[in-house]
Write a protein that holds these residues in place. Structure first.
Motif, PDB file in Angstrom:
ATOM      1  N   GLU A 431       0.835  -1.203   0.000  1.00 62.58           N
ATOM      2  CA  GLU A 431       0.000   0.000   0.000  1.00 62.58           C
ATOM      3  C   GLU A 431       0.875   1.260   0.000  1.00 62.58           C
ATOM      4  N   SER A 433       0.831   5.817  -0.938  1.00 60.91           N
ATOM      5  CA  SER A 433       0.048   7.028  -1.197  1.00 60.91           C
ATOM      6  C   SER A 433       1.002   8.142  -1.600  1.00 60.91           C
ATOM      7  N   GLU A 447      -4.056   7.227  -3.731  1.00 58.72           N
ATOM      8  CA  GLU A 447      -3.764   5.937  -3.121  1.00 58.72           C
ATOM      9  C   GLU A 447      -3.409   4.921  -4.225  1.00 58.72           C
TER      10      GLU A 447
END
Length: 476
Positions: A431, A433, A447
């Motif tokens: 993940e 961003s 994101e």
């Protein structure tokens, strides 16, 4: 027998002569001579042609007529019965080369005739392959061989197959030939070889479905490509190959903008990665046009500058399909416009180097993946952050300003996958961003989730487990 008769004629003459001089020979000795001469005659075999002449011999006493037999050697003419027609007179010819291709129907001519008025000849063939037919044509004395070899007639890994056949011409009616009954049924034979090649027809009828004139940014747009590939079907070990490229034709007549590389957004559909056979020699492949995970480039004007007021980016890409034999379709160009949906100042991730939706890894593998995050505002400062990951080995993301400025971050994902990782633990995501800032203002957050999974085919990068110290001690 004629010689015997001559001897009998000579005897009375001899007796006549003797009668004048008196009898001087014993009758018994003459009899013995006759028997000996008769034996010689029987051993001589059949008489040869003879000529009988008469002469008058004058002696001192009286003239005597003497009969002489002269044997004359003559040539005897022998007539041998010959057959007027031989098998070589049956004309049997065929096209010099009989080559067929898989999946393609072809015909060749064979001529069989006897050049005699009223004669007829039939033609048959032995060892013809299944599906081949030999039939008389409308043309006199001509037969036609027709065959459509099925796919895979030629063995895998080979390009040619040869099949020996024999054509037999039989005289069914001798017409006006001498000795017609002897000629009827006479045959002549011709050996030929049929050659079969793999299908050499290029694929065709390529079509694209699912790409509209406009595609929204921040979406995964499924689309498909279908093509007709003669010579292979679902049983084939080889499949067609699809190639997607940017043709580089950025400038088109009448436009004030460039058409940029659209191939960078095309990735494989992980659910259907391979081309599938849909029948009737047609193949289909499923793809995805990804504007969600791959950053959309800003629209450029003809002079190469960014068009700040543009509401989308024009792109194009080309598709070709290749058959296993290397032949291909013509290039088909796809053109579309990616309509912006994000705030222009928000950064965009570019992971086009990955070339697919997810990151497939194997235990023991060392991953180094480079990507970027950039803002269309050249004065913005982009920052990239990554979240702590539950993936085994804890993948790391590091970024630094690019050579063009701080509005673009060049990032690297490094990950050493442990050997004890399993398909369950490797299924997850990295993940990240990104944000852009300018004059104290911060852009919307972008994101990005890079999905991960275990590779379907393990690379066997981990060594076999070594013996433990205890087992080593026991071995001593």
């Amino acid at each position: 027998m004629k010689t015997v008769k001559s001897l009998m004629i000579l005897i009375p003459a001899a007796m006549t002569i003797t009668a004048c001089d008196g009898w001087q020979k014993s009758p018994s000795s003459d009899l013995e001579d006759m028997r000996a001469q008769a034996k010689v005659i029987t051993q001589m075999g059949p008489d040869k042609p003879q000529t009988i002449t008469k002469e008058v011999v004058v002696t001192e006493q009286v003239p005597v007529e003497v009969v002489k037999t002269v044997v004359v050697e003559k040539e005897v003419e022998v007539k041998v019965k010959e057959t007027d027609i031989t098998r070589s007179m049956i004309l049997l010819t065929a096209d010099s080369e009989m080559t067929f291709a898989e999946g393609v129907s072809s015909t060749y001519k064979i001529r069989a005739s006897l050049p005699i008025p009223g004669a007829t000849v039939s033609l048959t063939a032995s060892n013809l392959p299944e599906g081949a037919s030999l039939k008389p044509s409308s043309e006199k004395d001509v037969y036609v061989l027709t065959w459509n070899p099925p796919m895979y007639t030629v063995d895998a890994g080979k390009s040619l197959k040869s099949i020996p056949v024999k054509f037999t011409a039989t005289v069914t009616n001798a017409g006006t030939a001498k000795g017609a009954e002897a000629v009827k049924g006479m045959i002549n034979e011709l050996d030929k070889t049929l050659f079969v090649t793999k299908n050499q027809v290029a694929p065709s009828a390529l079509s694209v479905a699912g790409i509209a004139g406009e595609i929204m940014e921040d979406q995964l747009t499924p689309f498909s490509v279908t093509v007709t590939v003669p010579g292979i079907d679902g049983k084939s070990s080889q499949k067609p190959r699809f190639v997607i490229t940017y043709d580089g034709n950025a400038l088109t007549a009448g436009n004030d903008f460039m058409e940029l590389d659209g191939a960078r957004y095309v990735i494989a559909d992980l659910n259907k990665k391979d081309a599938e056979y849909i029948g009737d020699s047609k193949w289909k492949i499923n793809l995805i046009f990804d504007t969600k995970n791959i950053a959309v480039q800003p629209q450029l004007a003809k002079n190469g500058t960014i068009m700040l007021q543009a509401n989308g980016t024009r792109v194009r890409f080309s598709i070709k399909a290749f058959s296993p034999n290397g032949l291909s379709t013509a290039e088909q160009t796809v053109q579309t416009k990616i309509v912006y949906t994000k705030t222009i100042t928000a950064p965009r991730f570019d992971v086009s180097g990955l070339g697919k939706q997810g990151l497939e890894v194997s235990p023991g593998e060392k991953i180094v993946l480079r990507f970027s995050a950039s803002s269309s505002n050249k004065n913005a400062v982009v920052a990239v952050e990554s979240k702590n990951s539950a993936l085994p080995g804890n993948p790391q993301v590091t970024c630094e300003d690019s050579s063009t400025g701080s509005n673009k971050q060049d990032c690297t994902l490094t990950w050493e996958v442990p050997c004890d990782a399993t398909a369950k633990t490797l299924k997850g995501a990295v993940e990240m961003s990104a944000t852009g800032s300018f004059n104290g203002q911060i852009s919307n957050v972008t994101e990005y989730s890079l999905k991960t999974l275990k590779a379907a085919k393990a690379k066997n990068l981990c060594a076999a487990p070594a013996k433990t110290a205890v087992k080593a001690a026991e071995a001593k």
